[in-house]
Design a protein around this motif. Structure first.
Motif, PDB file in Angstrom:
ATOM      1  N   ASP A 175      24.779  52.828 -22.534  1.00 14.72           N
ATOM      2  CA  ASP A 175      25.610  51.642 -22.341  1.00 14.72           C
ATOM      3  C   ASP A 175      25.839  51.405 -20.859  1.00 14.72           C
ATOM      4  N   LYS A 214      25.660  44.049 -20.651  1.00 17.86           N
ATOM      5  CA  LYS A 214      26.661  43.014 -20.915  1.00 17.86           C
ATOM      6  C   LYS A 214      26.469  41.838 -19.960  1.00 17.86           C
ATOM      7  N   LEU A 271      26.128  42.375 -24.804  1.00 17.47           N
ATOM      8  CA  LEU A 271      27.464  42.025 -25.252  1.00 17.47           C
ATOM      9  C   LEU A 271      28.132  41.102 -24.243  1.00 17.47           C
ATOM     10  N   HIS A 291      31.064  40.440 -22.072  1.00 13.77           N
ATOM     11  CA  HIS A 291      32.101  41.292 -21.466  1.00 13.77           C
ATOM     12  C   HIS A 291      33.337  40.413 -21.258  1.00 13.77           C
ATOM     13  N   SER A 304      32.204  42.254 -26.717  1.00 12.37           N
ATOM     14  CA  SER A 304      33.157  43.305 -26.383  1.00 12.37           C
ATOM     15  C   SER A 304      34.459  42.628 -25.983  1.00 12.37           C
ATOM     16  N   MET A 363      32.105  45.260 -30.205  1.00 13.26           N
ATOM     17  CA  MET A 363      32.591  46.490 -29.578  1.00 13.26           C
ATOM     18  C   MET A 363      34.113  46.381 -29.494  1.00 13.26           C
ATOM     19  N   LYS A 377      34.668  51.641 -28.115  1.00 12.66           N
ATOM     20  CA  LYS A 377      34.989  51.995 -26.735  1.00 12.66           C
ATOM     21  C   LYS A 377      36.391  52.598 -26.702  1.00 12.66           C
TER      22      LYS A 377
END
Length: 269
Positions: A62, A89, A128, A130, A163, A181, A208
């Protein structure tokens, strides 16, 4: 040698190790929320850490543009890229000691092309959004997700995720994306409804802050056992695909894998 089991990430067909390696600490040591200071490791140490991770059964890594030089260093130091599932991300940038956010179509496309170049690859497994915490606004009033979906159609991305930081945003993202996430640990269960909703929709779920950025295990007499307890709590929730845990310490990496193996041996999520 301990090896980790893998799980399929929702309906993506992508198999990831139940423990993923977070890489903030290989690219950035300012503006972070970890309880202890650390020095960014040199290339040799990072190369050895990546090799050790693979030997332990970790295939999932990640990163993010906001993690300083993480993407560039991974691109240079990763061996056998095709054996890794890479998650990066878009949306957050870190410069001059502060974070900034841009969810426009132009920036999103630029971010994807830059990540491809930095990571020295022609595709990204997972990307993802962010989020800055304004999850619903980002989803409903920016072009970020639409742009990522087009990149997926073009073969630049295999799966798109979000996320976020809110329950409402997470629920909405689970409806639209391939995966989410979320933050989840014994002290933070607010986003459990997002996990359950995503699971019901057969979407992937990445965790996370399973250890609250390390704060959950600081000061405990048996740190390794505390890690196992947190992992057992997280993995016992149906739908959880993998925990992202960042470390640059080879001993801690070994302990994390051992803890995950113990936790998974007593859960059936």
């Amino acid at each position: 040698m301990l090896t980790l089991p893998h799980r399929t990430l929702g309906s993506t067909g992508i198999d990831v190790s139940c423990l993923g390696l977070g890489t903030v600490k290989i690219g950035r040591n300012e503006g972070v929320k970890y309880p202890e200071k650390f020095t960014i490791p040199d290339d040799s140490a990072v190369r050895n850490l990546l090799r050790q991770a693979q030997e332990l059964g970790i295939n999932f890594i990640d990163t993010a543009p906001a993690y300083g030089s993480s993407e560039e260093r991974l691109g240079k130091l990763m061996q056998r890229r095709q054996e890794w599932v890479i998650c990066t991300k878009t949306g957050e940038e870190f410069s001059g000691g502060i974070s900034g956010f841009d969810f426009s179509a132009q920036h999103t496309r630029h971010s994807i092309e830059r990540s491809l170049k930095r990571l020295r690859t022609d595709y990204l497994d997972l990307v993802l959004v962010h989020s800055d915490g304004n999850d619903q606004h980002v989803i409903e009033h920016t072009d970020c997700l639409d742009t990522l979906m087009r990149c997926r159609e073009q073969g630049l991305i295999r799966a798109v995720g979000f996320s976020g930081k809110t329950v409402d945003g997470g629920l909405l993202a689970a409806n639209l994306c391939d995966l989410v996430m979320v933050s989840y640990n014994p002290q933070h269960t607010a986003e459990v409804d997002v996990i359950d909703h995503a699971h019901k929709l057969h979407k992937g779920v990445l965790i996370k802050k399973a250890f609250d950025s390390g704060h959950a295990i600081v000061g405990q007499n048996n740190t390794e056992d505390a890690v196992t307890q947190n992992m057992r709590f997280v993995f016992s929730r149906p739908g959880v695909s993998a925990i992202i845990a960042g470390t640059i310490n080879p001993k801690h990496l070994q302990q994390n894998v051992a803890a995950a193996t113990r936790a998974l041996s007593t859960t059936s999520a």
